[in-house]
Design a protein around this motif. Structure first.
Motif, short mmCIF file in Angstrom:
data_model
loop_
_atom_site.label_atom_id
_atom_site.label_comp_id
_atom_site.label_asym_id
_atom_site.label_seq_id
_atom_site.Cartn_x
_atom_site.Cartn_y
_atom_site.Cartn_z
N VAL A 221 1.03 4.37 5.29
CA VAL A 221 1.04 3.22 6.21
C VAL A 221 2.45 2.86 6.65
N ALA B 233 0.82 -1.22 0.00
CA ALA B 233 0.00 0.00 0.00
C ALA B 233 0.85 1.27 0.00
N CYS B 234 2.01 1.21 0.66
CA CYS B 234 2.86 2.41 0.73
C CYS B 234 3.37 2.81 -0.66
N ARG C 46 4.38 3.64 13.79
CA ARG C 46 4.79 2.57 14.71
C ARG C 46 6.32 2.55 14.75
N LYS D 57 7.35 -3.77 -1.61
CA LYS D 57 8.44 -2.82 -1.31
C LYS D 57 9.70 -3.54 -0.83
N SER E 41 8.53 -7.06 6.22
CA SER E 41 7.34 -7.76 5.72
C SER E 41 7.42 -7.99 4.22
N CYS E 42 7.69 -6.91 3.50
CA CYS E 42 7.51 -6.91 2.04
C CYS E 42 8.79 -7.16 1.24
N PHE F 115 -2.29 -3.28 -0.17
CA PHE F 115 -2.30 -4.10 1.06
C PHE F 115 -1.06 -3.78 1.88
N CYS F 116 -1.24 -3.53 3.17
CA CYS F 116 -0.10 -3.35 4.07
C CYS F 116 -0.16 -4.44 5.14
N PRO F 117 0.73 -5.41 5.08
CA PRO F 117 0.66 -6.52 6.04
C PRO F 117 0.86 -6.10 7.49
N GLU F 118 1.65 -5.07 7.73
CA GLU F 118 1.88 -4.69 9.13
C GLU F 118 0.63 -4.05 9.74
S1 SF4 Z 1 4.61 -3.43 5.56
FE1 SF4 Z 1 4.88 -3.31 3.35
S2 SF4 Z 1 3.08 -2.14 2.68
FE2 SF4 Z 1 3.28 -1.79 4.86
S3 SF4 Z 1 4.48 0.07 5.02
FE3 SF4 Z 1 5.91 -1.65 5.15
S4 SF4 Z 1 6.61 -1.95 3.07
FE4 SF4 Z 1 4.78 -0.70 2.96
#
Ligand code: SF4
Length: 145
Positions: free
Chosen positions: A18, A11-12, A54, A101, A106-107, A42-45
């Motif tokens: 996010v 999503a970022c 955060r 990303k 996460s990404c 989609f932002c998994p965090e």
């Molecule tokens: S978890 Fe993924 S989508 Fe969420 S801010 Fe971090 S890089 Fe971006």
């Protein structure tokens, strides 16, 4: 009218605020991508239950999986929940590709920070990226565009 293939996107990268610091990593010139794909942010965090902004987190161990923030609070469950929700969404919407990303715990798909909170990268995959690729979803990052 032909139906566009769906692409899960961090999503970022789409400009949604996010990121851990409350900002985003918006990619310019997404029009080419959106001509070909239906972009699914989609932002998994965030989906895993963490707030925005955060504290930044890093993976400190893979086996067993352990992720902590820079105050040493354990956020492993939130990260795993976010990854699992990403996979569920891909299955539900029949998503076969994801643009995620790079460098995120996460990404990230090639590099992530090494767990020392000293801005050092190492070759490894983030939690969501790893789960999706293990389940046959092809992962791209912003450097592949
Ligand atoms: S978890 Fe993924 S989508 Fe969420 S801010 Fe971090 S890089 Fe971006």
């Amino acid at each position: 009218m032909s139906v566009k293939e769906k692409l899960l996107v961090s999503a970022c990268l789409l400009g949604v605020n996010v990121k851990y610091n409350g900002g985003n990593n918006k990619l310019e010139n997404l029009s080419k991508l959106s001509k070909k794909y239906e972009l699914i942010p989609f932002c998994p965090e965030v989906e895993g239950g963490l707030p925005t902004p955060r504290l930044p987190s890093e993976i400190v161990s893979f086996k067993p999986m352990k992720i902590v923030n820079n105050k040493n609070q354990n956020v492993t469950n939130e990260f795993l929940k976010g990854a699992s929700k990403a996979l569920s969404l891909c299955r539900k919407l029949n998503i076969k590709k994801a643009l995620l990303k790079e460098n995120s715990p996460s990404c990230g798909s090639n590099y992530i920070y090494d767990g020392s909170f000293s801005r050092v990268l190492k070759k490894a995959q983030g939690v969501t990226s790893s789960l999706l690729s293990q389940n046959g979803i092809k992962i791209f990052n912003e450097n592949n565009l």
